[in-house]
Design a protein around this motif. Sequence first.
Motif, short mmCIF file in Angstrom:
data_model
loop_
_atom_site.label_atom_id
_atom_site.label_comp_id
_atom_site.label_asym_id
_atom_site.label_seq_id
_atom_site.Cartn_x
_atom_site.Cartn_y
_atom_site.Cartn_z
N ARG A 166 0.89 -1.14 -0.08
CA ARG A 166 -0.01 -0.03 0.05
C ARG A 166 0.82 1.10 -0.01
O ARG A 166 0.70 2.24 -0.73
CB ARG A 166 -0.92 -0.01 1.19
CG ARG A 166 -1.95 1.31 1.43
CD ARG A 166 -2.85 1.66 0.38
NE ARG A 166 -3.44 2.86 0.71
CZ ARG A 166 -4.27 3.64 -0.09
NH1 ARG A 166 -4.19 3.05 -1.51
NH2 ARG A 166 -4.92 4.41 0.52
N ALA A 167 2.01 1.14 0.70
CA ALA A 167 2.77 2.49 0.57
C ALA A 167 3.36 2.52 -0.52
O ALA A 167 3.71 3.88 -1.04
CB ALA A 167 3.90 2.10 1.99
N LEU A 168 4.05 1.58 -0.98
CA LEU A 168 4.60 1.54 -2.50
C LEU A 168 3.57 2.02 -3.54
O LEU A 168 4.06 2.77 -4.55
CB LEU A 168 5.17 -0.07 -2.90
CG LEU A 168 6.41 -0.30 -2.09
CD1 LEU A 168 6.78 -1.73 -2.41
CD2 LEU A 168 7.73 0.46 -2.43
N SER A 169 2.39 1.79 -3.27
CA SER A 169 1.32 2.33 -4.43
C SER A 169 1.20 3.76 -4.55
O SER A 169 0.39 4.14 -5.45
CB SER A 169 -0.04 1.57 -4.05
OG SER A 169 -0.65 2.10 -3.00
N PHE A 170 1.69 4.48 -3.35
CA PHE A 170 1.79 6.01 -3.71
C PHE A 170 2.07 6.33 -4.70
O PHE A 170 1.69 7.40 -5.47
CB PHE A 170 2.20 6.42 -2.33
CG PHE A 170 2.23 8.02 -2.36
CD1 PHE A 170 1.28 8.61 -1.67
CD2 PHE A 170 3.24 8.89 -2.82
CE1 PHE A 170 1.22 10.07 -1.79
CE2 PHE A 170 3.44 10.29 -2.87
CZ PHE A 170 2.33 10.72 -2.22
N ASN A 171 3.13 5.70 -5.23
CA ASN A 171 3.93 6.06 -6.55
C ASN A 171 3.01 5.59 -7.67
O ASN A 171 3.09 4.69 -8.18
CB ASN A 171 5.06 5.54 -6.71
CG ASN A 171 6.08 6.44 -7.74
OD1 ASN A 171 5.41 7.04 -8.71
ND2 ASN A 171 7.33 5.66 -7.76
N GLY A 172 2.04 6.74 -8.20
CA GLY A 172 1.06 6.41 -9.35
C GLY A 172 -0.10 6.53 -8.88
O GLY A 172 -1.23 6.38 -9.73
N LEU A 173 -0.32 6.33 -7.52
CA LEU A 173 -1.73 6.54 -6.97
C LEU A 173 -1.76 7.20 -5.70
O LEU A 173 -2.49 7.02 -4.72
CB LEU A 173 -2.25 5.07 -6.59
CG LEU A 173 -2.66 4.08 -7.92
CD1 LEU A 173 -3.07 2.62 -7.41
CD2 LEU A 173 -3.86 4.51 -8.48
N ALA A 174 -1.16 8.34 -5.74
CA ALA A 174 -1.01 9.09 -4.59
C ALA A 174 -2.33 9.85 -4.03
O ALA A 174 -2.68 10.15 -3.01
CB ALA A 174 -0.04 10.58 -4.91
N ASN A 175 -3.18 9.92 -4.91
CA ASN A 175 -4.51 10.58 -4.79
C ASN A 175 -5.87 9.55 -4.52
O ASN A 175 -6.89 10.07 -4.23
CB ASN A 175 -5.05 11.35 -5.84
CG ASN A 175 -4.15 12.44 -6.01
OD1 ASN A 175 -3.68 13.10 -5.17
ND2 ASN A 175 -3.72 13.12 -7.30
#
Length: 254
Positions: A166-175
């Motif tokens: 979930r933390a890694l998914s911030f890159n590309g899905l920050a919003n």
Amino acid sequence: YAEGRWLLPVYAGDTLRSQSTVIGLKENSNRQSGVVYVRTQGLNQRGDAVLDYVRWVMVKKRDHAAAAPEAVVPELAKVVEPAQLVVPQGLDFTRYDFAQAGEPHRLGDYAVGEVIDHVDGVTVEEAEHMLATRLWQNTAKVHFDATNRADGKRLIYGGHVISLARALSFNGLANAQMIVALNAGAHANPCFAGDTVRAWSQVLDTAETAAPGVGAIRLRLVATKGKAGALRGEDGKYLPEVLLDLDYWALIPT
């Protein structure tokens, strides 16, 4: 996991407890263990339900020779319908600050079927996963005691893998701000210290909500030691490098 919904916000100072109801049982073919299906609710200090979901866990039989109870496998929804998503009261994304968020992407910028490679990786160290697991109050010996496995390895708690992905998914899905429903999930293969965890997501669906400026996006989040987009082999089984396959709904600005 299945039929998971976050029902109410939780704030600092709240006291949470949980209760589970057994809704199914099924003996494994080895007759030494079985699968127990439970519906778990999280409750706050007022007795209000803040979370509701179904999970199934493997449990050893007390007596391997004993007859198993009649198998009961519950029928579970494959996805939480958009109309059942609970949007926190008062949530308003009409003045969402994309500059502070770090990415400009809105709901309309994503296409169903699109695969997002989150690029970065995190190598799990020998001690850090145990510290996190204790914070989550998981005391299972297999996460801490190397003598509990024949190979001398400590198993990384699945919740830690979810958190990393979930933390890694911030890159590309920050919003993709808050998770509001959990449709399905599987811990496909074990994770051990020394593994480097990467993540990728696939857009499965989008939906509108009644809240101003708030949309919903359904995502498959995959934690893997391999490459983005690779999930199953020709036999339909998860590839050995795949650690987690999680299907969830999140809220995102429109």
